[in-house]
Design a protein around this motif. Structure first.
Motif, PDB file in Angstrom:
ATOM      1  N   ASP A 192      50.266   6.057  37.742  1.00  0.00           N
ATOM      2  CA  ASP A 192      50.036   5.607  36.370  1.00  0.00           C
ATOM      3  C   ASP A 192      48.690   6.131  35.876  1.00  0.00           C
ATOM      4  O   ASP A 192      47.699   6.113  36.602  1.00  0.00           O
ATOM      5  CB  ASP A 192      50.034   4.078  36.297  1.00  0.00           C
ATOM      6  CG  ASP A 192      51.432   3.488  36.471  1.00  0.00           C
ATOM      7  OD1 ASP A 192      52.406   4.174  36.147  1.00  0.00           O
ATOM      8  OD2 ASP A 192      51.531   2.338  36.942  1.00  0.00           O
ATOM      9  N   GLY A 193      48.666   6.578  34.643  1.00  0.00           N
ATOM     10  CA  GLY A 193      47.431   7.070  34.046  1.00  0.00           C
ATOM     11  C   GLY A 193      47.171   8.531  34.297  1.00  0.00           C
ATOM     12  O   GLY A 193      46.229   9.097  33.721  1.00  0.00           O
ATOM     13  N   SER A 194      47.985   9.177  35.131  1.00  0.00           N
ATOM     14  CA  SER A 194      47.799  10.611  35.358  1.00  0.00           C
ATOM     15  C   SER A 194      48.350  11.384  34.169  1.00  0.00           C
ATOM     16  O   SER A 194      49.286  10.940  33.486  1.00  0.00           O
ATOM     17  CB  SER A 194      48.483  11.053  36.643  1.00  0.00           C
ATOM     18  OG  SER A 194      49.884  10.842  36.587  1.00  0.00           O
ATOM     19  N   LEU A 195      47.790  12.535  33.933  1.00  0.00           N
ATOM     20  CA  LEU A 195      48.169  13.321  32.759  1.00  0.00           C
ATOM     21  C   LEU A 195      49.656  13.644  32.780  1.00  0.00           C
ATOM     22  O   LEU A 195      50.353  13.454  31.784  1.00  0.00           O
ATOM     23  CB  LEU A 195      47.331  14.605  32.722  1.00  0.00           C
ATOM     24  CG  LEU A 195      47.438  15.490  31.483  1.00  0.00           C
ATOM     25  CD1 LEU A 195      46.166  16.303  31.308  1.00  0.00           C
ATOM     26  CD2 LEU A 195      48.630  16.427  31.533  1.00  0.00           C
ATOM     27  N   ARG A 196      50.165  14.107  33.936  1.00  0.00           N
ATOM     28  CA  ARG A 196      51.570  14.537  33.956  1.00  0.00           C
ATOM     29  C   ARG A 196      52.535  13.360  33.801  1.00  0.00           C
ATOM     30  O   ARG A 196      53.573  13.484  33.155  1.00  0.00           O
ATOM     31  CB  ARG A 196      51.883  15.320  35.223  1.00  0.00           C
ATOM     32  CG  ARG A 196      51.834  14.520  36.497  1.00  0.00           C
ATOM     33  CD  ARG A 196      52.608  15.238  37.581  1.00  0.00           C
ATOM     34  NE  ARG A 196      52.303  14.678  38.902  1.00  0.00           N
ATOM     35  CZ  ARG A 196      53.243  14.396  39.784  1.00  0.00           C
ATOM     36  NH1 ARG A 196      54.505  14.604  39.502  1.00  0.00           N
ATOM     37  NH2 ARG A 196      52.909  13.911  40.964  1.00  0.00           N
ATOM     38  N   ARG A 197      52.212  12.206  34.399  1.00  0.00           N
ATOM     39  CA  ARG A 197      53.126  11.064  34.277  1.00  0.00           C
ATOM     40  C   ARG A 197      53.173  10.553  32.846  1.00  0.00           C
ATOM     41  O   ARG A 197      54.240  10.241  32.315  1.00  0.00           O
ATOM     42  CB  ARG A 197      52.703   9.952  35.225  1.00  0.00           C
ATOM     43  CG  ARG A 197      53.636   8.739  35.150  1.00  0.00           C
ATOM     44  CD  ARG A 197      53.467   7.800  36.300  1.00  0.00           C
ATOM     45  NE  ARG A 197      54.498   6.768  36.300  1.00  0.00           N
ATOM     46  CZ  ARG A 197      55.019   6.223  37.381  1.00  0.00           C
ATOM     47  NH1 ARG A 197      54.631   6.622  38.573  1.00  0.00           N
ATOM     48  NH2 ARG A 197      55.930   5.274  37.296  1.00  0.00           N
ATOM     49  N   GLU A 198      52.011  10.463  32.208  1.00  0.00           N
ATOM     50  CA  GLU A 198      51.972   9.940  30.846  1.00  0.00           C
ATOM     51  C   GLU A 198      52.559  10.936  29.848  1.00  0.00           C
ATOM     52  O   GLU A 198      53.162  10.531  28.852  1.00  0.00           O
ATOM     53  CB  GLU A 198      50.543   9.562  30.470  1.00  0.00           C
ATOM     54  CG  GLU A 198      49.920   8.513  31.384  1.00  0.00           C
ATOM     55  CD  GLU A 198      50.776   7.260  31.548  1.00  0.00           C
ATOM     56  OE1 GLU A 198      51.466   6.875  30.573  1.00  0.00           O
ATOM     57  OE2 GLU A 198      50.757   6.662  32.636  1.00  0.00           O
ATOM     58  N   ALA A 199      52.402  12.234  30.116  1.00  0.00           N
ATOM     59  CA  ALA A 199      53.052  13.229  29.266  1.00  0.00           C
ATOM     60  C   ALA A 199      54.567  13.079  29.357  1.00  0.00           C
ATOM     61  O   ALA A 199      55.274  13.103  28.342  1.00  0.00           O
ATOM     62  CB  ALA A 199      52.621  14.635  29.672  1.00  0.00           C
ATOM     63  N   ALA A 200      55.074  12.919  30.588  1.00  0.00           N
ATOM     64  CA  ALA A 200      56.513  12.753  30.777  1.00  0.00           C
ATOM     65  C   ALA A 200      57.022  11.505  30.064  1.00  0.00           C
ATOM     66  O   ALA A 200      58.108  11.505  29.468  1.00  0.00           O
ATOM     67  CB  ALA A 200      56.834  12.696  32.267  1.00  0.00           C
ATOM     68  N   ARG A 201      56.245  10.426  30.120  1.00  0.00           N
ATOM     69  CA  ARG A 201      56.639   9.193  29.425  1.00  0.00           C
ATOM     70  C   ARG A 201      56.707   9.400  27.921  1.00  0.00           C
ATOM     71  O   ARG A 201      57.470   8.721  27.223  1.00  0.00           O
ATOM     72  CB  ARG A 201      55.643   8.077  29.754  1.00  0.00           C
ATOM     73  CG  ARG A 201      55.855   7.457  31.130  1.00  0.00           C
ATOM     74  CD  ARG A 201      54.765   6.468  31.464  1.00  0.00           C
ATOM     75  NE  ARG A 201      55.088   5.708  32.671  1.00  0.00           N
ATOM     76  CZ  ARG A 201      54.228   4.968  33.352  1.00  0.00           C
ATOM     77  NH1 ARG A 201      52.954   4.882  32.943  1.00  0.00           N
ATOM     78  NH2 ARG A 201      54.592   4.312  34.419  1.00  0.00           N
ATOM     79  N   ALA A 202      55.911  10.338  27.426  1.00  0.00           N
ATOM     80  CA  ALA A 202      55.925  10.642  25.993  1.00  0.00           C
ATOM     81  C   ALA A 202      56.988  11.678  25.644  1.00  0.00           C
ATOM     82  O   ALA A 202      57.054  12.120  24.490  1.00  0.00           O
ATOM     83  CB  ALA A 202      54.545  11.133  25.572  1.00  0.00           C
ATOM     84  N   GLY A 203      57.804  12.064  26.629  1.00  0.00           N
ATOM     85  CA  GLY A 203      58.875  13.012  26.376  1.00  0.00           C
ATOM     86  C   GLY A 203      58.477  14.463  26.486  1.00  0.00           C
ATOM     87  O   GLY A 203      59.211  15.347  26.028  1.00  0.00           O
ATOM     88  N   ILE A 204      57.321  14.740  27.108  1.00  0.00           N
ATOM     89  CA  ILE A 204      56.833  16.117  27.256  1.00  0.00           C
ATOM     90  C   ILE A 204      56.978  16.521  28.722  1.00  0.00           C
ATOM     91  O   ILE A 204      56.300  15.961  29.592  1.00  0.00           O
ATOM     92  CB  ILE A 204      55.350  16.227  26.845  1.00  0.00           C
ATOM     93  CG1 ILE A 204      55.140  15.657  25.445  1.00  0.00           C
ATOM     94  CG2 ILE A 204      54.880  17.680  26.919  1.00  0.00           C
ATOM     95  CD1 ILE A 204      53.704  15.285  25.153  1.00  0.00           C
ATOM     96  N   PRO A 205      57.843  17.476  29.053  1.00  0.00           N
ATOM     97  CA  PRO A 205      57.974  17.913  30.448  1.00  0.00           C
ATOM     98  C   PRO A 205      56.635  18.426  30.981  1.00  0.00           C
ATOM     99  O   PRO A 205      55.980  19.264  30.354  1.00  0.00           O
ATOM    100  CB  PRO A 205      59.008  19.049  30.370  1.00  0.00           C
ATOM    101  CG  PRO A 205      59.762  18.792  29.109  1.00  0.00           C
ATOM    102  CD  PRO A 205      58.768  18.179  28.156  1.00  0.00           C
TER     103      PRO A 205
END
Length: 328
Positions: A192-205
């Motif tokens: 949680d809070g990592s750039l890639r995980r939060e990007a994915a949660r926002a719909g950005i691969p």
């Protein structure tokens, strides 16, 4: 995803609007994140590079230096952007090579307040400097990306085999990871809070490329990273060239660390290395107590490929020594 060459659409492919500035089609620009240089904006003094292709296409964003001591990724981002010709590019390439600019300058993993920026995304307008930086990057740049490649190395006193870390349960992310085409793919959504995980949660691969050690530039790992970024750009239809692919046998669903036994401590000397495939019970190294000269063997509690490991150093019980990955 292959982008159709621009024809009539080229007329509507205008300038890139980024951070209050424009980048015209067929040009590139290097700028500071904050246009005004003030004491208040000094914490946003990261570099932003943008190349706007002449033809319509996706927007790929490269991020690096989230941990300031992870220099291989910084150089992968710089070289990848430098190699991009905006006149031949389809789409937009944005690189933020030194997000934690303070850390890069001071050779520190963390920000000036000792916070880990890669646990602060997507950030907020209130709170720590880490959350302010994360919010600015996320809301001003990343939300408009079609794909993100975050560039890293191992953490302090460790080394990583070149690898992609990705949430392969998401088909779009899996596709990116496979077409990076370099090393191996290790499954996982990230903390949680990592750039890639939060990007994915926002719909950005989003994927991570991890390779090598911190605090140094390693040409082989850098070259592989640049090759991988190029392969993704080919796959996305941004440039022409050879498209690479990681074979299914190199995609690992599970990974775990082998740690220093609770009854051992001292000087660690590995006998196994990155890329070795090991079995349960295999000796991976030795720990020597410098007070007594007694030695203890480190034996593997798992079977798999060594994808990360500690360098020789003093260790205490529980210290992570070998990161193993395997198929379920």
């Amino acid at each position: 995803m292959i982008v159709e060459p621009a024809t009539a659409l080229a007329e509507s492919w205008g300038a890139l609007e980024l951070l209050g500035r424009q980048v015209e089609p067929g040009t590139s620009k290097r700028m500071a994140f904050a246009e005004e240089e003030t004491f208040a904006t000094s914490f946003l003094n990261m570099a932003v590079f943008a190349a706007r292709g002449k033809q319509r296409g996706p927007r790929l964003c490269l991020t690096a230096g989230v941990h300031g001591d992870e220099l291989n990724g910084v150089e992968v981002a710089r070289r990848s952007f430098a190699a991009a010709d905006p006149k031949a590019l389809r789409g937009t390439l944005i690189a933020l090579p030194t997000i934690n600019a303070h850390g890069v300058r001071t050779k520190s993993r963390y920000l000036s307040d000792r916070r880990d920026l890669n646990r602060a995304f997507p950030g907020s307008t209130g709170g720590s400097v880490a959350r302010l930086i994360a919010y600015a990057v996320f809301s001003e740049v990343l939300v408009d990306c079609d794909a993100v490649i975050d560039l890293h190395t191992a953490s302090n006193q460790r080394a990583n085999l070149p690898q992609i870390r990705a949430d392969i349960a998401d088909p779009a992310i899996r596709d990116l990871a496979i077409h990076f085409g370099v090393g191996i793919v290790v499954a996982g959504a990230g903390p949680d809070g990592s750039l890639r995980r939060e990007a994915a949660r926002a719909g950005i691969p989003a994927i991570i490329y991890e390779a090598g050690e911190p605090d140094r530039f390693q040409p082989e790992e850098i070259d592989k990273g640049v090759q991988g970024v190029r392969s993704v750009m080919v796959h996305l239809g941004m440039i022409s060239g050879e498209e690479l692919e990681v074979p299914a046998a190199r995609i690992y669903e599970r990974s775990q660390w082998v740690r220093t036994p609770v009854d051992a401590s001292g000087f660690f000397f590995p006998t196994a290395g990155l890329g070795d495939v090991v079995e349960v019970g295999q000796v991976l190294g030795t720990i020597i107590d410098p007070w007594t000269d007694e030695s203890a063997q480190v034996t593997s509690t798992l079977g798999g490929e060594i994808i990360g490991m500690a360098v020789p150093q003093p260790v205490l019980p529980g210290y992570a020594l070998f990161h193993l990955a395997w198929h379920e």
